[in-house]
Design a protein around this motif. Structure first.
Motif, mmCIF file in Angstrom:
data_model
loop_
_atom_site.group_PDB
_atom_site.id
_atom_site.type_symbol
_atom_site.label_atom_id
_atom_site.label_comp_id
_atom_site.label_asym_id
_atom_site.label_seq_id
_atom_site.Cartn_x
_atom_site.Cartn_y
_atom_site.Cartn_z
ATOM 1 N N GLU A 105 19.887 -9.265 12.736
ATOM 2 C CA GLU A 105 19.305 -9.362 14.248
ATOM 3 C C GLU A 105 18.126 -8.524 14.624
ATOM 4 O O GLU A 105 17.920 -8.725 16.111
ATOM 5 N N LYS A 106 18.169 -7.166 14.177
ATOM 6 C CA LYS A 106 16.849 -7.277 14.796
ATOM 7 C C LYS A 106 15.425 -7.430 14.007
ATOM 8 O O LYS A 106 14.531 -6.587 14.124
ATOM 9 N N GLY A 107 15.422 -8.130 13.617
ATOM 10 C CA GLY A 107 13.751 -8.713 12.709
ATOM 11 C C GLY A 107 13.496 -9.180 11.437
ATOM 12 O O GLY A 107 12.459 -9.391 11.202
ATOM 13 N N GLY A 108 14.888 -8.420 10.978
ATOM 14 C CA GLY A 108 14.585 -8.492 9.104
ATOM 15 C C GLY A 108 13.080 -6.926 8.749
ATOM 16 O O GLY A 108 13.352 -5.930 10.014
ATOM 17 N N VAL A 109 12.746 -6.861 8.489
ATOM 18 C CA VAL A 109 11.547 -6.802 7.713
ATOM 19 C C VAL A 109 10.429 -7.199 6.944
ATOM 20 O O VAL A 109 10.560 -8.139 6.232
ATOM 21 N N ARG B 86 9.578 -1.519 4.115
ATOM 22 C CA ARG B 86 9.287 -1.308 5.320
ATOM 23 C C ARG B 86 7.598 -0.366 5.517
ATOM 24 O O ARG B 86 6.633 -0.479 5.472
ATOM 25 N N ARG B 87 8.200 0.386 4.485
ATOM 26 C CA ARG B 87 7.426 1.645 4.165
ATOM 27 C C ARG B 87 6.592 1.007 3.426
ATOM 28 O O ARG B 87 5.152 1.473 3.475
ATOM 29 N N ALA B 88 6.213 0.509 2.059
ATOM 30 C CA ALA B 88 5.130 0.337 1.110
ATOM 31 C C ALA B 88 4.812 -1.159 1.794
ATOM 32 O O ALA B 88 3.881 -0.963 1.507
ATOM 33 N N ARG B 89 5.017 -1.939 3.031
ATOM 34 C CA ARG B 89 4.015 -2.822 2.945
ATOM 35 C C ARG B 89 4.377 -4.131 2.261
ATOM 36 O O ARG B 89 3.165 -4.622 2.419
ATOM 37 N N SER B 90 5.286 -3.961 1.019
ATOM 38 C CA SER B 90 4.984 -4.849 0.244
ATOM 39 C C SER B 90 6.247 -5.378 -0.793
ATOM 40 O O SER B 90 7.354 -3.763 -0.331
ATOM 41 N N LEU B 91 5.836 -5.652 -1.804
ATOM 42 C CA LEU B 91 7.634 -5.747 -1.959
ATOM 43 C C LEU B 91 7.363 -5.475 -4.200
ATOM 44 O O LEU B 91 7.948 -5.690 -4.657
ATOM 45 N N ASP B 92 5.804 -5.079 -4.043
ATOM 46 C CA ASP B 92 5.532 -4.780 -5.058
ATOM 47 C C ASP B 92 5.931 -3.352 -5.660
ATOM 48 O O ASP B 92 6.899 -2.670 -5.306
ATOM 49 N N GLY C 61 5.992 -1.009 -7.801
ATOM 50 C CA GLY C 61 5.525 -0.123 -8.484
ATOM 51 C C GLY C 61 5.616 1.327 -5.947
ATOM 52 O O GLY C 61 5.552 2.413 -6.880
ATOM 53 N N LYS C 62 4.578 0.265 -5.558
ATOM 54 C CA LYS C 62 4.724 1.274 -3.792
ATOM 55 C C LYS C 62 6.142 1.073 -3.607
ATOM 56 O O LYS C 62 6.337 2.254 -3.104
ATOM 57 N N LEU C 63 6.751 0.604 -4.300
ATOM 58 C CA LEU C 63 8.874 0.438 -3.674
ATOM 59 C C LEU C 63 8.893 1.884 -4.355
ATOM 60 O O LEU C 63 10.186 2.774 -4.311
ATOM 61 N N ARG C 64 8.273 2.265 -5.692
ATOM 62 C CA ARG C 64 9.216 2.995 -6.635
ATOM 63 C C ARG C 64 8.716 4.211 -5.541
ATOM 64 O O ARG C 64 9.634 5.381 -5.135
ATOM 65 N N ASP C 65 7.692 4.238 -5.508
ATOM 66 C CA ASP C 65 6.605 5.403 -4.740
ATOM 67 C C ASP C 65 7.247 6.065 -3.601
ATOM 68 O O ASP C 65 7.538 7.034 -3.126
ATOM 69 N N ALA C 66 8.027 4.490 -2.554
ATOM 70 C CA ALA C 66 8.297 4.886 -1.051
ATOM 71 C C ALA C 66 9.778 5.169 -1.137
ATOM 72 O O ALA C 66 9.569 6.388 -0.121
ATOM 73 N N ILE C 67 10.251 5.122 -1.751
ATOM 74 C CA ILE C 67 11.410 5.635 -2.300
ATOM 75 C C ILE C 67 11.588 6.971 -2.297
ATOM 76 O O ILE C 67 12.109 8.630 -2.256
ATOM 77 N N LEU C 68 10.413 7.821 -3.500
ATOM 78 C CA LEU C 68 10.627 8.691 -4.100
ATOM 79 C C LEU C 68 10.502 10.292 -2.971
ATOM 80 O O LEU C 68 10.332 10.628 -3.271
ATOM 81 N N LYS C 69 9.232 9.320 -2.053
ATOM 82 C CA LYS C 69 8.702 10.350 -0.878
ATOM 83 C C LYS C 69 10.002 10.604 0.194
ATOM 84 O O LYS C 69 9.360 10.759 0.996
ATOM 85 N N MET C 70 11.028 9.110 0.629
ATOM 86 C CA MET C 70 11.888 9.300 1.091
ATOM 87 C C MET C 70 12.709 10.155 1.691
ATOM 88 O O MET C 70 13.331 11.022 0.241
ATOM 89 N N ASP C 71 12.679 10.890 2.660
ATOM 90 C CA ASP C 71 13.109 11.948 2.604
ATOM 91 C C ASP C 71 14.213 11.392 4.538
ATOM 92 O O ASP C 71 14.029 11.400 5.418
ATOM 93 N N ARG C 72 14.944 10.701 4.608
ATOM 94 C CA ARG C 72 16.027 9.695 5.246
ATOM 95 C C ARG C 72 16.766 10.767 5.486
ATOM 96 O O ARG C 72 17.863 10.413 4.764
#
Length: 407
Positions: A62-66, A335-341, A343-354
């Motif tokens: 509803e908010k436009g996806g990602v 959203r943070r990784a700007r990708s479905l890669d 490795g990039k998703l893993r890094d984004a999750i490890l760095k997340m504080d949310r």
């Protein structure tokens, strides 16, 4: 019309055709795969987690996806069986070719499927698993959402120590998460100066707890701490009443927060303590205003209202919120990784504080949740009243628990 005129018309039409912007097809949705118990022993909370996933899907879209794309869950029933979960995650990754995976319900099934996503190096946020051993085996692609099982009964033990109680008995279902919870309760009890007078496991599927409860009665603990699942909580409580097992405090884990627990037991559920990482009561009014949720649980009020509207009459438990919050983490990582890669998703999750509707999310290098604290509540007059920790507790424990004959 002369040949020259015809040639001019054709040239104009061709130029106009090129001038019209091409019609672009909408990008396909980002597909998120999971199995969830829709049948079998985990069905109650598997269905709740499923609803959390689906409501998050609706709200994100509803908010436009990602990344300019909608999300779409691909969900299968693992029938509460780890081996079935393994086959389904293999299918999701190799046949359905989903873009991302997210976890099933329960620690035993998560433990089994974690080897699958690890093999394919696909990050998996796991909203239904609390056993830290899953995350301590060198895996790089699984991330905890729940508080660690080892701290589940910390609140019960802390209240007991503050009330001057001296002894505790610990019983637990003999599965990975419940064993971790029991060990945490034992260690917490020792640190708080309580003597552990009994530790006893029972097999999954047990329905007759009379022999176990006879041991509890013989040990005569001030506190009974039980690491359980839903069917256990109901059966143990009923049989405690029938056998007049009367500790001064009695607390359980999974299932006590469900309205079905109180509906099944009625007044027998009064005075029982339960642990949960989240309850919808967090968003209710209390004397002095709102429980301070805006920062710790952003969007929780809207989530509760939307859930009740979307699924009228359906059970709403922490599993629902954990599913929704886990989905929020996955979407934020994309959203943070700007990708479905991966490795990039893993890094984004490890760095997340949310903070999500479920609460804080931050993991250590092993993927273990370190930002979320469990709550302790007590059933009082048919309502779940948060009694620990003090900063989130609008009520006080009704202590001691009176004998069954006086309730």
């Amino acid at each position: 019309m002369s040949k020259a005129g015809k040639a001019f018309v054709v040239a104009v039409l061709v130029s106009l055709a090129w001038a019209v912007p091409p019609v672009t097809e909408a990008q396909p949705p980002i597909r998120i795969g999971a199995s969830l118990a829709q049948t079998g022993s985990y069905v109650v909370f598997g269905q709740n987690q499923h609803r959390g996933y689906k409501l998050c899907e609706k709200h994100v879209n509803e908010k436009g996806g990602v990344l300019g794309r909608k999300i779409e869950f691909v969900l299968y029933d693992d029938q509460s069986e780890p081996a079935t979960g393994v086959r389904l995650y293999e299918r999701l990754i190799t046949q359905d070719k989903v873009d991302v995976v997210i976890g099933p319900y329960s620690s035993p099934i998560t433990e089994a499927v974690a080897d699958v996503n690890e093999k394919f190096k696909m990050p998996m946020v796991a909203p239904g698993a609390a056993a830290t051993s899953i995350f301590k085996r060198g895996r790089k692609f699984v991330f905890m959402v729940l508080p660690p099982a080892e701290v589940d009964l910390e609140g019960l033990i802390d209240i007991a120590a503050r009330k001057g109680l001296k002894t505790v008995a610990v019983i637990h279902q003999d599965v990975i998460a419940a064993r971790a919870t029991a060990q945490g309760a034992i260690e917490s009890g020792k640190k708080k100066g309580l003597e552990v007078v009994l530790v006893e496991a029972y097999p999954q599927g047990t329905t007759d707890f009379s022999a176990l409860l006879a041991k509890v009665q013989a040990a005569n603990p001030d506190v009974l701490a039980a690491a359980t699942y839903f069917e256990d909580t109901v059966a143990i409580t009923r049989q405690m009443k029938a056998l007049s097992v009367n500790p001064k405090m009695y607390g359980l884990t999974t299932g006590v927060d469900s309205l079905r627990f109180y509906e099944s037991l009625g007044r027998t559920a009064e005075f029982v303590y339960g642990v949960t990482p989240w309850v919808p009561e967090l968003v209710e009014l209390r004397a002095g205003g709102l429980i301070p949720i805006a920062r710790q649980y952003p969007g929780a009020r809207e989530f509760v209202e939307s859930y009740k509207k979307e699924f009228p009459g359906a059970d709403l438990s922490y599993h629902s919120a954990a599913g929704y919050g886990g989905c929020q983490i996955v979407v934020e990582a994309i959203r943070r990784a700007r990708s479905l890669d991966s490795g990039k998703l893993r890094d984004a999750i490890l760095k997340m504080d949310r903070n999500t509707v479920f609460g804080g999310f931050r993991v250590d290098r092993d993927g273990v949740q370190i930002a979320h604290k469990a709550l302790m509540f007590q059933w009082q007059d048919g309502k779940k009243v948060i009694v620990w920790p003090e900063e989130l507790a609008p009520g006080k424990p009704r202590f001691p628990t009176p004998p069954w004959s006086q309730r």
